[in-house]
Design a protein around this motif. Sequence first.
Motif, mmCIF file in Angstrom:
data_model
loop_
_atom_site.group_PDB
_atom_site.id
_atom_site.type_symbol
_atom_site.label_atom_id
_atom_site.label_comp_id
_atom_site.label_asym_id
_atom_site.label_seq_id
_atom_site.Cartn_x
_atom_site.Cartn_y
_atom_site.Cartn_z
ATOM 1 N N GLY A 1 38.611 -18.287 32.473
ATOM 2 C CA GLY A 1 39.142 -19.289 33.369
ATOM 3 C C GLY A 1 38.388 -20.300 33.851
ATOM 4 N N LEU A 2 39.043 -20.954 35.053
ATOM 5 C CA LEU A 2 38.041 -21.897 35.713
ATOM 6 C C LEU A 2 38.256 -21.525 37.212
ATOM 7 N N GLY A 3 37.066 -21.757 38.001
ATOM 8 C CA GLY A 3 37.230 -21.314 39.435
ATOM 9 C C GLY A 3 36.434 -22.538 39.937
ATOM 10 N N PHE A 4 36.755 -22.643 41.391
ATOM 11 C CA PHE A 4 36.120 -23.704 42.143
ATOM 12 C C PHE A 4 35.337 -23.305 43.284
ATOM 13 N N MET A 5 34.114 -23.565 43.649
ATOM 14 C CA MET A 5 33.501 -23.187 44.899
ATOM 15 C C MET A 5 33.955 -24.657 45.753
ATOM 16 N N VAL A 6 33.887 -24.440 47.080
ATOM 17 C CA VAL A 6 34.124 -25.644 48.135
ATOM 18 C C VAL A 6 33.015 -26.084 48.673
ATOM 19 N N GLY A 7 32.996 -27.368 48.640
ATOM 20 C CA GLY A 7 31.769 -28.086 49.161
ATOM 21 C C GLY A 7 31.988 -27.845 50.709
ATOM 22 N N ALA A 8 32.834 -27.794 51.167
ATOM 23 C CA ALA A 8 32.915 -27.709 52.739
ATOM 24 C C ALA A 8 32.679 -26.322 53.311
ATOM 25 N N THR A 9 32.427 -25.392 52.500
ATOM 26 C CA THR A 9 31.700 -24.029 52.933
ATOM 27 C C THR A 9 30.540 -24.144 53.164
ATOM 28 N N PHE A 10 29.800 -25.289 52.804
ATOM 29 C CA PHE A 10 28.391 -25.266 53.029
ATOM 30 C C PHE A 10 28.199 -26.623 53.977
ATOM 31 N N GLY A 11 29.176 -27.308 54.310
ATOM 32 C CA GLY A 11 29.218 -28.448 55.087
ATOM 33 C C GLY A 11 28.165 -29.367 54.735
ATOM 34 N N ALA A 12 27.477 -29.758 55.848
ATOM 35 C CA ALA A 12 26.126 -30.816 55.494
ATOM 36 C C ALA A 12 24.840 -30.129 54.971
ATOM 37 N N LEU B 1 23.446 -29.414 52.218
ATOM 38 C CA LEU B 1 23.599 -29.951 50.587
ATOM 39 C C LEU B 1 22.767 -28.823 49.639
ATOM 40 N N ASP B 2 21.598 -28.380 50.335
ATOM 41 C CA ASP B 2 20.551 -27.743 49.497
ATOM 42 C C ASP B 2 21.494 -26.283 49.297
ATOM 43 N N ALA B 3 21.967 -26.019 50.274
ATOM 44 C CA ALA B 3 22.947 -24.457 50.141
ATOM 45 C C ALA B 3 23.979 -24.695 49.171
ATOM 46 N N LEU B 4 24.388 -25.896 49.227
ATOM 47 C CA LEU B 4 25.478 -25.739 47.960
ATOM 48 C C LEU B 4 25.095 -26.019 46.605
ATOM 49 N N ARG B 5 23.765 -26.695 46.477
ATOM 50 C CA ARG B 5 23.269 -26.786 45.094
ATOM 51 C C ARG B 5 22.728 -25.265 44.798
ATOM 52 N N ALA B 6 22.142 -24.608 45.739
ATOM 53 C CA ALA B 6 21.873 -23.377 45.591
ATOM 54 C C ALA B 6 22.678 -22.297 44.798
ATOM 55 N N GLU B 7 24.060 -22.560 45.628
ATOM 56 C CA GLU B 7 25.239 -21.819 45.180
ATOM 57 C C GLU B 7 25.643 -22.109 43.723
ATOM 58 N N ILE B 8 25.554 -23.270 43.544
ATOM 59 C CA ILE B 8 26.151 -23.864 42.200
ATOM 60 C C ILE B 8 25.007 -23.224 41.255
ATOM 61 N N ARG B 9 23.778 -23.387 41.331
ATOM 62 C CA ARG B 9 22.807 -22.768 40.506
ATOM 63 C C ARG B 9 22.801 -21.093 40.280
ATOM 64 N N LYS B 10 23.247 -20.740 41.368
ATOM 65 C CA LYS B 10 23.558 -19.243 41.402
ATOM 66 C C LYS B 10 24.514 -18.871 40.312
ATOM 67 N N ALA B 11 25.744 -19.601 40.525
ATOM 68 C CA ALA B 11 26.820 -19.398 39.687
ATOM 69 C C ALA B 11 26.295 -19.644 38.066
ATOM 70 N N ARG B 12 25.444 -20.645 37.879
ATOM 71 C CA ARG B 12 25.135 -20.850 36.624
ATOM 72 C C ARG B 12 24.190 -19.940 36.081
ATOM 73 N N ASP B 13 23.472 -19.271 36.907
ATOM 74 C CA ASP B 13 22.670 -17.996 36.375
ATOM 75 C C ASP B 13 23.815 -17.008 36.134
ATOM 76 N N LEU B 14 24.645 -16.859 36.529
ATOM 77 C CA LEU B 14 25.493 -15.666 36.301
ATOM 78 C C LEU B 14 26.620 -15.941 35.109
ATOM 79 N N THR B 15 26.684 -17.167 34.723
ATOM 80 C CA THR B 15 27.773 -17.478 33.586
ATOM 81 C C THR B 15 27.422 -18.757 32.639
ATOM 82 N N ILE C 1 26.396 -34.607 44.135
ATOM 83 C CA ILE C 1 25.883 -33.325 43.629
ATOM 84 C C ILE C 1 26.731 -32.902 42.313
ATOM 85 N N ALA C 2 27.939 -33.026 42.611
ATOM 86 C CA ALA C 2 28.904 -32.912 41.145
ATOM 87 C C ALA C 2 28.523 -33.657 39.946
ATOM 88 N N VAL C 3 27.883 -34.910 40.220
ATOM 89 C CA VAL C 3 27.402 -35.575 38.799
ATOM 90 C C VAL C 3 26.288 -35.072 38.572
#
Length: 327
Positions: free
Chosen positions: A38-49, A51-65, A90-92
């Motif tokens: 399927g497809l799931g979404f993480m939420v930008g607002a969870t990490f607020g300002a 931005l490094d934490a959001l990028r890190a979370e995206i990369r963590k997800a990439r390592d898992l799938t 960041i999305a782009v």
Amino acid sequence: MFQTRITEMFGIRYPIICGGMFWVGRAELVAAVANAGGLGFMVGATFGADLDALRAEIRKARDLTDGPIGLNINLFPAVRRQPIEEWVQIAVEEKIPVVETSGRSPEGIVQALHEGGVKIMHKVAGARYARTAERLGCDAVCIVGYECGGSPGVDMVTSLVLVPVCVDAVNIPVVAGGGFADGRGLAAALALGADAVLMGTRFMATQECYGHPAWKEHLIKATELDTAYVMRSMGNATRAARNPLTDKVLEMEARGTTIEELLPLITAHANAAVEEGRLDDTLASMGQAVGLVHDIPTVKELFDRTVEQAMQVRERLDGIIPRSAPD
Ligand SMILES: Cc1cc2nc3c(=O)[nH]c(=O)nc-3n(C[C@H](O)[C@H](O)[C@H](O)COP(=O)(O)O)c2cc1C
């Protein structure tokens, strides 16, 4: 097997989507959903300002799938400025295939996302907003009914009516959300004309979702009667776990209150349910579909049983609805 405009557009095996869930929808959940087809979404607002934490979370997800990772961009009015442009960037840059927008018209960010090769699914709580999303060039729309967890809008119309109304209103693919939690829901969403189902509350009650064990235990015990619909008078309605705080908020709204009076109450113990399993004084998003939650499976188990049950529904209907009109 399950071929719809959404499975084709988003490149997924099953028309099953996990909506963005502030604070709880992290890398483990989104990656597990992708691995399950399927497809799931993480939420930008969870990490607020941060931005490094959001990028890190995206990369963590990439390592898992190797599957698709989505990003939710909340456009809801917020007390503090939200870094919307930065989330778009960041999305782009992170090559996110699909962004889920919600809360307000995505007009200001459609062009930047599309130029960056990102598809947009805009989530709405009314057919008129779906029409706007289509006019703005969004690729898909998700319609959520009154029963949904999070933000059901102010119209108080349930998914059973809202989904086909929305399907009739637009030509872009429609994803049905709000109140769906199993294979019957998946089959029903497709029967109503949707191209996929989106679930939040059901995915919150999975092994991979972030959250305190006591909160997950509450999800198992709660019934469809244990939610509250609050903040409608502020134009920012929320469906959350019913507790003394939501009773108080409803009381205050009934006698006429202001956002200034409400804000300290509802923000004082934000995330206490998820972080500490504390339920009495926190606004914890949860939909009526919690009445269909009886266990905490892995995401893979949830997908397997949802797909299996949808096929059983089809078989059952085959025996009830004739394929052609009788002579
Ligand atoms: C805990 C929780 C947090 C949520 N946070 C967001 C969010 O940040 N942005 C958003 O667009 N929707 C959010 N939602 C809504 C979900 O993405 C989804 O639309 C909704 O849960 C679907 O209805 P259901 O709960 O009946 O499945 C949240 C829902 C829950 C339960």
